[in-house]
Scaffold this active site. Structure first.
Site, PDB file in Angstrom:
ATOM      1  N   LEU A 116       8.490   3.289   5.536  1.00  0.00           N
ATOM      2  CA  LEU A 116       7.947   3.320   4.099  1.00  0.00           C
ATOM      3  C   LEU A 116       8.718   3.342   2.816  1.00  0.00           C
ATOM      4  O   LEU A 116       8.280   3.682   1.821  1.00  0.00           O
ATOM      5  CB  LEU A 116       7.959   5.193   4.322  1.00  0.00           C
ATOM      6  CG  LEU A 116       7.067   5.711   5.825  1.00  0.00           C
ATOM      7  CD1 LEU A 116       7.170   7.163   5.626  1.00  0.00           C
ATOM      8  CD2 LEU A 116       5.455   4.884   5.158  1.00  0.00           C
ATOM      9  N   SER A 117       9.566   1.994   2.669  1.00  0.00           N
ATOM     10  CA  SER A 117      10.125   2.105   1.996  1.00  0.00           C
ATOM     11  C   SER A 117      11.381   2.602   1.272  1.00  0.00           C
ATOM     12  O   SER A 117      11.093   2.932  -0.052  1.00  0.00           O
ATOM     13  CB  SER A 117       9.336   1.358   0.653  1.00  0.00           C
ATOM     14  OG  SER A 117       8.570   0.292   1.086  1.00  0.00           O
TER      15      SER A 117
ATOM     16  N   ASP B  42       7.237  -3.994  -1.801  1.00  0.00           N
ATOM     17  CA  ASP B  42       7.634  -3.083  -1.883  1.00  0.00           C
ATOM     18  C   ASP B  42       8.114  -1.873  -3.240  1.00  0.00           C
ATOM     19  O   ASP B  42       7.571  -0.267  -3.595  1.00  0.00           O
ATOM     20  CB  ASP B  42       8.861  -2.592  -0.896  1.00  0.00           C
ATOM     21  CG  ASP B  42       8.795  -2.761   0.698  1.00  0.00           C
ATOM     22  OD1 ASP B  42       8.144  -3.136   0.733  1.00  0.00           O
ATOM     23  OD2 ASP B  42      10.119  -2.835   1.237  1.00  0.00           O
TER      24      ASP B  42
HETATM   25  C1  GLA Z   1       8.747  -4.623   4.581  1.00  0.00           C
HETATM   26  C2  GLA Z   1       9.147  -5.651   3.848  1.00  0.00           C
HETATM   27  C3  GLA Z   1       7.605  -6.021   2.705  1.00  0.00           C
HETATM   28  C4  GLA Z   1       6.243  -6.855   3.740  1.00  0.00           C
HETATM   29  C5  GLA Z   1       6.711  -5.940   5.033  1.00  0.00           C
HETATM   30  C6  GLA Z   1       5.582  -6.376   6.060  1.00  0.00           C
HETATM   31  O1  GLA Z   1       8.152  -3.968   4.403  1.00  0.00           O
HETATM   32  O2  GLA Z   1      10.101  -5.207   3.025  1.00  0.00           O
HETATM   33  O3  GLA Z   1       8.233  -7.252   1.828  1.00  0.00           O
HETATM   34  O4  GLA Z   1       6.899  -7.893   4.005  1.00  0.00           O
HETATM   35  O5  GLA Z   1       7.307  -5.688   5.139  1.00  0.00           O
HETATM   36  O6  GLA Z   1       4.301  -6.566   5.277  1.00  0.00           O
END
Ligand code: GLA
Length: 380
Positions: A119-120, A166
């Site tokens: 979830l970043s 993200d």
């Molecule tokens: C992670 C990475 C993103 C993206 C997703 C997959 O969240 O940080 O940059 O590549 O995976 O869509």
């Protein structure tokens, strides 16, 4: 946080910032292929309370993880003991390289974005940090530049070769709406979600150990596929530029693994574009199909599935009120996402909870999210 800041640092904070996590509704791994992603911020975020210091020191603490990390803006190294501080350090490195004059500070961080589950949480701390440095330094970054600096910090300092998804989502996401992000042009269009649909996160809470190397492999395979196609179609700089028809002509000549990766990305990219109208109109059948195709492609072609994800998918798809369900983030476990009829969210959650727990023995985490505003300062 103000009270806790005073307790821990003996002074009042002067600035507050926040930045949200994100969930993608379509577009797995399309970002580093220069494609499209349907993404939205979530109402889980990272907060920083800060007070400037007269020296060039940064002293940070977190309410989530015990311990303090300190560094000088003149000599920034990694902190192995407090890896969460590397996001704050990395942002300082790239912002200074870009020519911004930074001020030292005491800071207290708090996050409600679950860590390491797709979830970043990393982008949220990077973007909240970038806002803090702007407040302290009295300057303002363009939000797209803020996102690209965050990606640079992640790639070069933290050492993870992720795309722009993200940080862009956290910096430029819109309250109350998804956005359709164009990862080549770094622009987006608002994509409203139809009334009556709720976005529900279903966290498998499964370990995601291999994620670093697997992620890099996928990226390299996609780049190899783009180079291959470029020999036939010079305009193909990234997989985003290839049509399914062009790809199909040369599919059989490619190494089998590379061909699978390419097919997934080219199809997934198209699904993002197809999703926009369905999401806004709330077209249940199209939503269900697009999400299901995305999951099957991620599992069989891009091979970012996991047993826990299969169990969660089964639990979500059999739950009352489900409209559509798929993976989220990088895959390999972590969170998944469902669109659910808003009058059925309680029954949906209960069903998923019970079914998934009895299948896997793991207690999932299920929560409704709504799109919050992108990163910014908080006024007192
Ligand atoms: C992670 C990475 C993103 C993206 C997703 C997959 O969240 O940080 O940059 O590549 O995976 O869509």
């Amino acid at each position: 946080m103000t009270a806790e800041f005073e307790k821990q640092f003996g002074k009042t904070p002067q600035f507050w910032s926040r930045a949200p996590g994100r969930v993608d509704l379509m577009g797995s791994h399309t970002d580093y292929n220069m494609g499209f992603v349907m993404t939205m911020t979530i109402d889980r975020d990272t907060w920083i309370a800060a007070r400037p210091r007269p020296d060039k020191k940064v002293r940070i603490r977190s309410l989530n993880i015990a311990g303090e990390s300190q560094f000088s803006l003149d000599n920034i190294k990694h902190d192995q003991r407090a890896p969460w501080s590397n996001y704050v350090r990395g942002m300082a490195v790239v912002m200074q390289q870009a020519g911004y004059a930074l001020t030292g500070f005491d800071g207290l961080i708090h996050s409600t974005v679950p860590f390491g589950s797709g979830l970043s949480s990393s982008a949220a701390i990077e973007m909240a940090t970038a806002v803090t440095y702007q407040q302290l330094g009295g300057f303002a970054l363009d939000p797209v530049e803020m996102a690209t600096l965050g990606q640079q910090a992640e790639n070069e300092f933290v050492g993870v070769s992720t795309g722009i998804l993200d940080q862009y989502s956290s910096a430029l996401g819109q309250a109350g709406s998804a956005i359709q992000l164009d990862c080549r042009h770094l622009t987006h269009e608002i994509a409203p979600i139809a009334d009556g649909l709720q976005v529900v996160i279903c966290d498998t809470r499964a370990e995601r150990n291999l994620i670093g190397s697997e992620y890099d492999d996928r990226r390299a395979q996609c780049e190899a596929g783009a180079r291959f196609l470029q020999r036939h179609y010079p305009e193909v700089e990234a997989l985003r530029d290839a049509t399914l028809a062009q790809f199909a002509v040369h599919e059989a000549e490619m190494p089998a693994v590379v061909a699978k990766r390419c097919r997934f990305i080219i199809e997934e990219n198209q699904r993002v574009l197809d999703l926009a109208a369905a999401l806004t109109q709330g077209n249940a059948e199209t939503l269900r199909q697009l999400f299901a195709d995305s999951y099957i492609g991620a599992r069989d072609l891009f091979e970012i599935g996991a047993p826990a994800m299969a169990a969660m998918m089964q639990a979500m798809q059999s739950a009352p009120g489900v409209v559509a369900a798929r993976q989220a983030g990088a895959g390999f476990g972590g969170c998944m996402v469902a669109l659910v009829q808003d009058d059925c969210v309680a029954e949906f959650s209960e069903h998923v909870q019970q079914t998934y727990t009895s299948d896997t023995g793991i207690e999932p985490r299920i929560f409704v999210v709504s799109a919050a505003a992108g990163a910014g300062a908080l006024e007192e």
